[in-house]
Design a protein around this motif. Structure first.
Motif, PDB file in Angstrom:
ATOM      1  N   PRO A  97     -28.406-109.397   7.713  1.00 52.03           N
ATOM      2  CA  PRO A  97     -28.917-108.127   8.259  1.00 52.03           C
ATOM      3  C   PRO A  97     -28.786-107.992   9.776  1.00 52.03           C
ATOM      4  N   HIS A  98     -28.636-109.139  10.484  1.00 51.09           N
ATOM      5  CA  HIS A  98     -28.504-109.053  11.942  1.00 51.09           C
ATOM      6  C   HIS A  98     -27.547-110.113  12.475  1.00 51.09           C
ATOM      7  N   ALA A  99     -26.486-110.416  11.705  1.00 47.84           N
ATOM      8  CA  ALA A  99     -25.546-111.461  12.105  1.00 47.84           C
ATOM      9  C   ALA A  99     -24.648-110.984  13.239  1.00 47.84           C
ATOM     10  N   ALA A 100     -24.097-111.960  13.979  1.00 48.38           N
ATOM     11  CA  ALA A 100     -23.186-111.669  15.077  1.00 48.38           C
ATOM     12  C   ALA A 100     -22.014-112.642  15.013  1.00 48.38           C
ATOM     13  N   GLY A 101     -21.015-112.422  15.856  1.00 49.63           N
ATOM     14  CA  GLY A 101     -19.883-113.321  15.904  1.00 49.63           C
ATOM     15  C   GLY A 101     -19.104-113.324  14.602  1.00 49.63           C
ATOM     16  N   PRO A 102     -18.450-114.437  14.269  1.00 44.69           N
ATOM     17  CA  PRO A 102     -17.645-114.479  13.048  1.00 44.69           C
ATOM     18  C   PRO A 102     -18.488-114.325  11.787  1.00 44.69           C
ATOM     19  N   HIS A 103     -19.777-114.590  11.883  1.00 47.21           N
ATOM     20  CA  HIS A 103     -20.627-114.452  10.706  1.00 47.21           C
ATOM     21  C   HIS A 103     -20.892-112.981  10.381  1.00 47.21           C
ATOM     22  N   ALA A 104     -20.752-112.115  11.370  1.00 42.39           N
ATOM     23  CA  ALA A 104     -20.807-110.684  11.063  1.00 42.39           C
ATOM     24  C   ALA A 104     -19.606-110.301  10.207  1.00 42.39           C
ATOM     25  N   GLU A 105     -18.458-110.924  10.480  1.00 45.27           N
ATOM     26  CA  GLU A 105     -17.286-110.696   9.634  1.00 45.27           C
ATOM     27  C   GLU A 105     -17.546-111.239   8.227  1.00 45.27           C
ATOM     28  N   ALA A 106     -18.116-112.443   8.132  1.00 43.23           N
ATOM     29  CA  ALA A 106     -18.399-113.029   6.822  1.00 43.23           C
ATOM     30  C   ALA A 106     -19.337-112.141   6.022  1.00 43.23           C
ATOM     31  N   CYS A 107     -20.239-111.484   6.720  1.00 43.81           N
ATOM     32  CA  CYS A 107     -21.223-110.650   6.034  1.00 43.81           C
ATOM     33  C   CYS A 107     -20.622-109.389   5.437  1.00 43.81           C
ATOM     34  N   THR A 108     -19.393-109.064   5.809  1.00 46.22           N
ATOM     35  CA  THR A 108     -18.757-107.907   5.177  1.00 46.22           C
ATOM     36  C   THR A 108     -18.421-108.174   3.719  1.00 46.22           C
ATOM     37  N   VAL A 109     -18.392-109.447   3.310  1.00 44.76           N
ATOM     38  CA  VAL A 109     -18.103-109.773   1.912  1.00 44.76           C
ATOM     39  C   VAL A 109     -19.259-110.535   1.260  1.00 44.76           C
ATOM     40  N   TRP A 110     -20.420-110.528   1.912  1.00 42.08           N
ATOM     41  CA  TRP A 110     -21.581-111.242   1.371  1.00 42.08           C
ATOM     42  C   TRP A 110     -22.725-110.252   1.175  1.00 42.08           C
ATOM     43  N   PRO A 111     -23.357-110.214   0.002  1.00 40.36           N
ATOM     44  CA  PRO A 111     -24.428-109.233  -0.229  1.00 40.36           C
ATOM     45  C   PRO A 111     -25.731-109.650   0.442  1.00 40.36           C
ATOM     46  N   ALA A 112     -26.176-108.867   1.378  1.00 40.08           N
ATOM     47  CA  ALA A 112     -27.416-109.175   2.090  1.00 40.08           C
ATOM     48  C   ALA A 112     -28.607-108.580   1.343  1.00 40.08           C
ATOM     49  N   GLY A 113     -29.709-109.289   1.405  1.00 33.63           N
ATOM     50  CA  GLY A 113     -30.946-108.778   0.824  1.00 33.63           C
ATOM     51  C   GLY A 113     -31.611-107.787   1.765  1.00 33.63           C
ATOM     52  N   GLU A 114     -32.862-107.491   1.468  1.00 31.35           N
ATOM     53  CA  GLU A 114     -33.611-106.544   2.279  1.00 31.35           C
ATOM     54  C   GLU A 114     -33.746-107.063   3.707  1.00 31.35           C
TER      55      GLU A 114
END
Length: 465
Positions: free
Chosen positions: A361-378
């Motif tokens: 929900p508040h990732a930055a750096g390359p992990h923000a990219e990873a989060c585009t394919v990872w389902p985040a919870g609330e």
């Protein structure tokens, strides 16, 4: 490396094609167990007790799926003071070495209870991503723009495997983890506890304070991340480099390092941006790994060396150079997948899937990219926690992974009974130093009292070889 991912997915698909026998729904609550042998191997001189807390995977759906959370407890010698210490973790997504918790009990003369977050350590199921680990050596040999594709491939493969197992990745959130802590207190019959967290796990401790304050006597936040404080990593790194130079000017142990570190750092970045260095570095496992050191890699190495390791001599060699790149790049050769410099601790126990679920929900750096394919919870609330629970906040002045003491004080002004202790030469994990431990312990005994015997913080010197 990508062939390894394909094999992992093929094996998983084969296993999933066979319908498992229907299992009875586990009973919710706490059940003691004999401590596993590998846990006992980490612990010296004390006899812990262990157990599992079974809770719903998702309290929103209540579909019958459950998770099991590992719990370990330590007692002090003699009679324990009331109100045990409950530890909710360290770096989010990072497995804790259980042996490091054992001294906490005699130091605070209280029982210490540690709850593994859901998805990590010995908790079941695990959200570990061997697919990301498998490509980590490949990532070390690529510049950041080139690494995006392989990283996303590994993250996507991990997600596919876990979802095929029926795991609801959106249920691994700070909100559910905070409810896990509340369920543990109820299951153990604990009416009042002292809550403790280290590093980014403070986000979980604050969520417990926000939602379940009734059983919390006091809270200790060491090197906290805060929901309402966004730190610009580049600006913070330059702030800390400048602060290190200023502090060293008055410290005999590092006066030779008082050059203009931010300027030297920018000059080194410019050189490596135009002419990256490619070296072969030895990983912690003894493997030779090709590593590309460019401006991004240097930033990662300096952030890690300064913020967590804290060795100013290492930082000066990286910035003013020329360093022994084969040695300096060993951390990147041992990286578990975009950890070094992006996360405070990369000690070999990173559970990528849980890290993504908690931080997307508040990732930055390359992990923000990873989060585009990872389902985040609330997403947790970005509002500051308002509370009158006595809270001790300890900050290292050279910690690159959280804001300055002034920033943290402003972001926690709604904690009306908070006290802030800064260790000028401290880093991430201020209680690795001896000085603040008795200050903390005395405060836990009487959280209404002022902090006592704080003079030693001025005696904590720099770490240099």
């Amino acid at each position: 490396m990508r062939a390894i991912i394909a094999v992992l997915l093929l094996l998983t698909a084969t296993a999933c094609s066979q319908a498992p026998a229907k299992q009875p729904t586990p009973r919710l609550g706490y059940q003691g167990i004999a401590c596993p042998a590998d846990v006992l191997a980490e612990i010296v001189g004390v006899e812990p007790s262990c157990g599992y807390l079974t809770v719903p995977e998702s309290r929103a759906t209540r579909d019958g799926a459950t998770v099991r959370l590992f719990v370990i407890r330590f007692g002090p010698p003699g009679t324990a003071s009331p109100d045990p210490m409950v530890v909710v973790g360290e770096t989010l997504g990072q497995r804790k070495n259980y042996g490091e918790l054992a001294p906490f009990a005699p130091r605070t003369h209280r029982s210490v209870i540690f709850l593994d977050q859901r998805g990590i350590g010995l908790s079941e199921p695990s959200l570990a991503c061997p697919e990301v680990r498998a490509i980590a050596p490949e990532l070390a040999g690529l510049r950041m723009a080139e690494a995006k594709g392989p990283l996303l491939e590994g993250v996507r493969a991990c997600r596919t495997r876990l979802e095929r197992r029926g795991i609801d990745l959106t249920a691994y959130s700070l909100r559910e983890s905070a409810a896990d802590v509340a369920d543990l207190l109820e299951a153990l019959g604990l009416e009042q506890v002292n809550l403790t967290s280290f590093g980014t796990a403070s986000l979980l401790a604050l969520e417990v304070m926000r939602r379940y304050p009734e059983h919390i006597r006091s809270v200790v936040l060491d090197s906290p991340a805060l929901p309402n404080l966004r730190v610009d990593p580049d600006n913070r790194l330059r702030e800390v480099l400048a602060r290190a130079g200023q502090l060293c000017a008055d410290a005999p142990g590092c006066r030779a390092l008082t050059k203009d570190l931010p300027r030297s750092f920018d000059e080194a970045l410019a050189r490596l941006r135009d002419e990256p260095v490619t070296v072969t570095a030895r990983s912690a496992s003894g493997r030779d790994v090709k590593v590309v050191v460019d401006d991004v890699a240097l930033t990662r190495l300096v952030t890690s060396a300064l913020g967590y390791g804290g060795n100013l001599q290492t930082v000066a060699e990286l910035v003013t150079g020329p360093p022994d790149w084969a040695s300096a790049a060993a951390g990147l050769a041992s990286d578990e997948g975009m950890c070094v410099g992006f996360m405070p601790e990369c000690a070999g126990g990173l559970t990528h899937g849980l890290y993504y679920s908690l931080t997307c929900p508040h990732a930055a750096g390359p992990h923000a990219e990873a989060c585009t394919v990872w389902p985040a919870g609330e997403a947790p609330s970005g509002e500051p926690v308002a509370s009158d629970i006595p809270t001790l906040i300890t900050i290292g002045g050279l910690n690159t992974f959280s804001g300055s003491a002034q920033d943290v004080a402003a972001a926690t002004s709604s904690l009306t009974r908070a006290r802030l202790l800064e260790i000028p030469f401290g880093n991430y994990g201020a209680y690795r130093e001896d000085c603040p431990r008795p200050i903390r312990n005395a405060w836990i005994d009487d959280p209404a009292a002022p902090l006592r015997n704080t003079g030693c913080v001025k005696e904590v010197g720099p770490r240099v070889r």
